[in-house]
Design a protein around this motif. Structure first.
Motif, short mmCIF file in Angstrom:
data_model
loop_
_atom_site.label_atom_id
_atom_site.label_comp_id
_atom_site.label_asym_id
_atom_site.label_seq_id
_atom_site.Cartn_x
_atom_site.Cartn_y
_atom_site.Cartn_z
N VAL A 45 45.73 51.56 45.36
CA VAL A 45 46.21 50.18 45.42
C VAL A 45 46.81 49.88 46.81
O VAL A 45 46.56 48.82 47.38
CB VAL A 45 47.27 49.91 44.33
N GLN A 90 44.81 47.80 35.51
CA GLN A 90 45.41 49.09 35.12
C GLN A 90 46.48 48.90 34.05
O GLN A 90 46.58 49.69 33.11
CB GLN A 90 46.01 49.76 36.37
N LEU A 91 47.28 47.85 34.20
CA LEU A 91 48.32 47.55 33.20
C LEU A 91 47.68 47.38 31.82
O LEU A 91 48.15 47.94 30.83
CB LEU A 91 49.03 46.23 33.56
N GLN A 139 48.71 34.46 49.48
CA GLN A 139 48.04 35.73 49.20
C GLN A 139 48.92 36.92 49.58
O GLN A 139 49.07 37.88 48.82
CB GLN A 139 46.75 35.83 50.04
N LEU A 166 52.27 53.41 36.49
CA LEU A 166 50.91 53.13 36.02
C LEU A 166 49.97 54.29 36.32
O LEU A 166 48.87 54.37 35.78
CB LEU A 166 50.37 51.86 36.69
N ILE A 195 44.09 49.33 49.28
CA ILE A 195 43.52 47.97 49.12
C ILE A 195 44.46 46.96 49.76
O ILE A 195 44.03 46.05 50.48
CB ILE A 195 43.30 47.62 47.62
N PHE A 236 46.11 56.37 41.67
CA PHE A 236 46.20 54.92 41.51
C PHE A 236 47.06 54.27 42.59
O PHE A 236 46.66 53.29 43.22
CB PHE A 236 46.75 54.57 40.12
N GLN A 275 59.46 47.32 42.03
CA GLN A 275 58.06 47.12 41.67
C GLN A 275 57.22 48.33 42.08
O GLN A 275 56.22 48.65 41.43
CB GLN A 275 57.51 45.83 42.29
N THR A 335 43.50 44.67 40.54
CA THR A 335 43.53 46.13 40.32
C THR A 335 44.74 46.52 39.47
O THR A 335 44.62 47.29 38.52
CB THR A 335 43.57 46.88 41.66
N ILE A 336 45.89 45.97 39.80
CA ILE A 336 47.11 46.31 39.07
C ILE A 336 47.06 45.77 37.65
O ILE A 336 47.37 46.48 36.68
CB ILE A 336 48.37 45.79 39.82
N SER A 350 50.44 39.76 46.96
CA SER A 350 50.11 41.19 46.97
C SER A 350 51.30 42.04 47.40
O SER A 350 51.49 43.15 46.89
CB SER A 350 48.89 41.48 47.83
N PRO A 405 55.88 39.76 40.32
CA PRO A 405 54.84 40.66 39.88
C PRO A 405 54.85 40.89 38.37
O PRO A 405 55.91 40.90 37.75
CB PRO A 405 55.17 41.96 40.62
N LEU A 406 53.66 41.08 37.80
CA LEU A 406 53.54 41.34 36.38
C LEU A 406 53.92 42.80 36.13
O LEU A 406 53.47 43.70 36.82
CB LEU A 406 52.09 41.09 35.94
N THR A 407 54.78 43.01 35.15
CA THR A 407 55.22 44.37 34.81
C THR A 407 54.78 44.67 33.37
O THR A 407 54.34 43.77 32.64
CB THR A 407 56.75 44.47 34.87
N SER A 455 54.45 41.37 46.78
CA SER A 455 55.32 41.45 45.58
C SER A 455 54.78 42.48 44.61
O SER A 455 55.54 43.24 44.03
CB SER A 455 55.34 40.12 44.82
N SER A 456 53.47 42.50 44.45
CA SER A 456 52.85 43.38 43.45
C SER A 456 52.98 44.85 43.77
O SER A 456 52.95 45.68 42.87
CB SER A 456 51.38 43.02 43.27
N ASN A 505 43.18 37.71 44.23
CA ASN A 505 43.76 38.79 45.03
C ASN A 505 43.37 40.15 44.46
O ASN A 505 43.67 40.44 43.29
CB ASN A 505 45.28 38.61 45.04
N MET A 506 42.72 40.96 45.27
CA MET A 506 42.18 42.24 44.78
C MET A 506 43.28 43.21 44.36
O MET A 506 43.11 43.99 43.40
CB MET A 506 41.33 42.88 45.85
N VAL A 507 44.40 43.19 45.06
CA VAL A 507 45.53 44.06 44.70
C VAL A 507 46.00 43.71 43.29
O VAL A 507 46.17 44.59 42.43
CB VAL A 507 46.70 43.91 45.71
N ASN A 508 46.17 42.42 43.03
CA ASN A 508 46.64 41.98 41.72
C ASN A 508 45.62 42.26 40.62
O ASN A 508 45.98 42.69 39.52
CB ASN A 508 46.98 40.50 41.73
N GLN A 516 57.30 50.66 39.32
CA GLN A 516 56.39 50.17 38.25
C GLN A 516 54.97 50.63 38.53
O GLN A 516 54.24 51.05 37.63
CB GLN A 516 56.42 48.64 38.19
#
Lengths: 157, 117
Positions: free
Chosen positions: A48, B18-19, A85, A36, A51, A44, A29, B14-15, A89, B103-105, A91-92, B9-12, A32
């Motif tokens: 991230v 962008q995606l 939460q 971006l 954050i 970017f 990930q 933001t991502i 985050s 996570p979303l890809t 995972s992301s 969730n701010m991280v998500n 990934q």
């Protein structure tokens, strides 16, 4: 030689990334996330990640605060919310080890296991610290690569 | 195409922003289900809604149900870390058109968008 510095730094960065993936600290990930990043958003990934650490440090403080409350006041529901939460985050951004510890932590919380939660929190704080240090190191090398490239190819006015 | 990102969730946020940006999709992000409902009440409409499940004030299940009751026919894709069948089933039954585990890809997002087209 200036050219070798940038090449050496890139080699250092690749070695560090390989280490982070091999140790399971990061997963695909993170790649990934890097994909971006482009010329429109050149910072970017670091934005991230910043954050993420800003949010996750708040979560860690909240978790510590919740777990040091008296038993009667302890809310495993609130702990679960914070951990959802944290899992999301982590995972992301590809923070695999931190994510996995949060999942185990959530299991302890679902079982109302205070001792298990405290143990998980210690491990989580430790892993979070490792992740932060390693990513900081990675971004520092990236900055040095950019500087080395700028010195090698200065913009002439 | 336009999209609404609904995630506390701010991280998500933001991502996901962008995606969508990188795919040329104009998008707006809100922090919970109530804000998602409110933005629709203000008259805005979106082709795609990326809906998180666990959110304060109004979660994704309630928000999805509410949007469907309001007659919103946009593609609503649930995006969550939850993986238990029972939890996902409840989310889907609230009115989702698709569900993707975080996570979303890029590839997951493209598969959602293909369903709209």
């Amino acid at each position: 030689m200036l050219g070798l510095d940038a090449d050496q730094l890139r080699a250092d960065m690749n070695r560090l990334l390989a280490f982070l993936f091999h140790q399971g600290i990061l997963d695909e990930q993170f790649l990934q996330l890097q994909q971006l990043q482009d010329e429109n958003s050149p910072n970017f990934v670091s934005e991230v990640v910043n954050i993420y650490f800003h949010e996750s440090e708040k979560l860690l403080r909240n978790l510590r605060s919740l777990l040091t409350m008296d038993r009667e006041l302890l809310s495993f529901d609130k702990i679960g919310i914070h951990l959802n939460q944290f899992i999301g985050s982590s995972s992301s951004i590809g923070a695999q080890r931190v994510r996995n510890i949060c999942v185990a932590f959530r299991a302890a919380s679902d079982n109302n296991n205070r001792t298990g939660c405290l143990r998980s929190l210690e491990v989580l704080e430790h892993e979070h610290c490792i992740l932060k240090n390693k990513l900081h190191e990675l971004f520092q090398i990236e900055q040095q690569i950019l500087l080395a490239a700028a010195v090698r190819y200065p913009v002439l006015n | 195409m336009t999209a609404l990102v609904v995630d506390d969730n701010m991280v998500n946020r933001t991502i996901h922003h962008q995606l969508l940006d990188n795919l040329g999709i104009e998008n707006v992000a809100v922090g919970n289900g109530k804000e998602a409902v409110d933005i629709h009440c203000s008259g805005k409409a979106f082709d795609l809604i990326l809906m998180d499940m666990d959110m304060p004030i109004m979660n994704g299940i309630e928000a999805t149900r509410k949007l469907r009751e309001m007659g919103i026919r946009s593609m609503i894709a649930g995006v969550s870390t939850r993986s238990m069948e029972q939890e996902i089933r409840e989310f889907i039954e609230a009115g989702l058109d698709d569900y993707q585990e975080k996570p979303l890809t890029v590839s997951k997002l493209i598969s959602i968008i293909r369903k709209i087209n």
